[in-house]
Design a protein around this motif. Structure first.
Motif, PDB file in Angstrom:
ATOM      1  N   LYS A  24      52.003 -26.655  58.608  1.00  0.00           N
ATOM      2  CA  LYS A  24      51.852 -25.260  58.997  1.00  0.00           C
ATOM      3  C   LYS A  24      50.547 -24.703  58.431  1.00  0.00           C
ATOM      4  N   LYS A  25      50.015 -23.683  59.100  1.00  0.00           N
ATOM      5  CA  LYS A  25      48.773 -23.046  58.648  1.00  0.00           C
ATOM      6  C   LYS A  25      48.875 -22.659  57.179  1.00  0.00           C
TER       7      LYS A  25
ATOM      8  N   LEU B 225      57.362 -26.431  64.045  1.00  0.00           N
ATOM      9  CA  LEU B 225      57.388 -25.060  64.547  1.00  0.00           C
ATOM     10  C   LEU B 225      58.779 -24.440  64.462  1.00  0.00           C
TER      11      LEU B 225
ATOM     12  N   ASP C 193      58.500 -29.991  57.675  1.00  0.00           N
ATOM     13  CA  ASP C 193      57.372 -29.306  57.048  1.00  0.00           C
ATOM     14  C   ASP C 193      56.032 -29.944  57.400  1.00  0.00           C
TER      15      ASP C 193
ATOM     16  N   GLY D  62      49.345 -21.961  64.712  1.00  0.00           N
ATOM     17  CA  GLY D  62      50.170 -21.994  63.512  1.00  0.00           C
ATOM     18  C   GLY D  62      50.209 -23.316  62.792  1.00  0.00           C
ATOM     19  N   LEU D  63      49.441 -24.313  63.278  1.00  0.00           N
ATOM     20  CA  LEU D  63      49.434 -25.622  62.637  1.00  0.00           C
ATOM     21  C   LEU D  63      48.005 -26.050  62.316  1.00  0.00           C
TER      22      LEU D  63
END
Length: 291
Positions: free
Chosen positions: A132-133, A189, A194, A214-215
């Motif tokens: 994730k970001k 997502l 994770d 978001g990734l």
């Protein structure tokens, strides 16, 4: 359901339909002589960029399809049909005569060498990790995952990347083994995982999708470490049925020419590979022997 998740669902439906209706279901085993006489071959891919995938124009493209076309077209084999399959079904599909070869980022491993025969390696690439970001769980190695039981890792079922994670000590109960790259990203997502393990070039290609938000790649990242402290690499090649040695040998001869005349480097550049990803000095025989 966000735009990327919807695109995953629609893509899986489309691939299912293509596998059932868009392409030939079987391909009879053939010798090189028969392939040249027919002027066609059938090739298995798993629809992942940059390896072998169906582009927005509906045509199959990618590093390995381009390599196979460049190798066999000079031999008079002009029709190359592609069958889309789950990654884990590629080798069973090859041995069941659904296609004549696999050309889609499959790597040489001693285990697979007992099931199929490989061409000489064409690339040497490392594992990548998608998170994730902001990388909220601060993951920069398989060791980080192994020591934190709260981290869940997603990976392709049957992929070398997933095997590398397990060999690096990530417990089995922390790994979600899924059907394809889209499913591994969807797991992040949705909060089921994770991180996702995947080859570094595949990670780069997937994250280039403007619909994927978001990734990011975990940078830096250390994959499986060998005894000498170096990172384990994935050596990709084209796979053939064990009895199709003449077809494999003809491809190897063409591959050597294409390495020498710069064709392979040109195709690498087209799909974002660097000189550091060039084929190793190791032979397929060495890799199959675990050297």
């Amino acid at each position: 359901m966000n735009k990327f998740t919807r695109s995953i669902a629609l893509g899986l439906v489309a691939l299912s339909l293509l596998g059932l209706t868009g392409l030939p279901a079987t391909s009879q085993a053939k010798t090189l002589e028969e392939a040249v006489a027919d002027g066609k071959l059938t090739v298995g891919i798993h629809n992942r960029a940059p390896w072998g995938f169906r582009g927005s124009d509906g045509l199959v493209t990618g590093f390995h399809p381009d390599l196979v076309r460049a190798a066999f077209e000079p031999l008079g084999i002009k029709q190359i049909d592609f069958v889309i399959s789950d990654f884990g079904a590629l080798i069973p599909g090859l041995n069941a005569n659904r296609f004549d070869m696999i050309a889609s980022g499959i790597s040489i491993t001693p285990e697979r060498c007992g099931q199929v025969i490989f061409s000489e390696p064409d690339l040497s690439v490392l594992d990548g990790l998608i998170v994730k970001k902001g990388n909220p769980k601060n993951i920069h190695s398989y060791a980080d995952i192994a020591k934190n039981p709260d981290i869940k890792l997603s990976g392709g079922r049957g992929s070398l990347n997933t095997k590398n994670a397990l060999d690096a000590g990530v417990p089995t109960d922390q790994v979600l083994q899924l059907t394809d790259a889209q499913a591994t990203l969807a797991a992040i997502l949705s909060g089921r995982a994770d991180a996702a393990t995947i080859s570094a070039p595949s990670a780069q290609a997937l994250l280039a999708d403007p619909n994927l938000a978001g990734l990011e790649r975990a940078m830096p990242f250390k994959g499986l470490l060998k005894a000498d402290g170096s990172e384990a690499a994935m050596y990709t090649a084209v796979a053939f049925r064990s009895k199709d040695k003449d077809l494999r040998d003809a491809y190897n001869k063409q591959l050597a020419k294409m390495i020498a005349d710069g064709t392979v480097r040109k195709i690498m550049s087209k799909y974002g590979f660097a000189d550091s990803d060039m084929a190793p000095s190791k032979t397929t025989q060495d890799i199959c022997a675990g050297k």
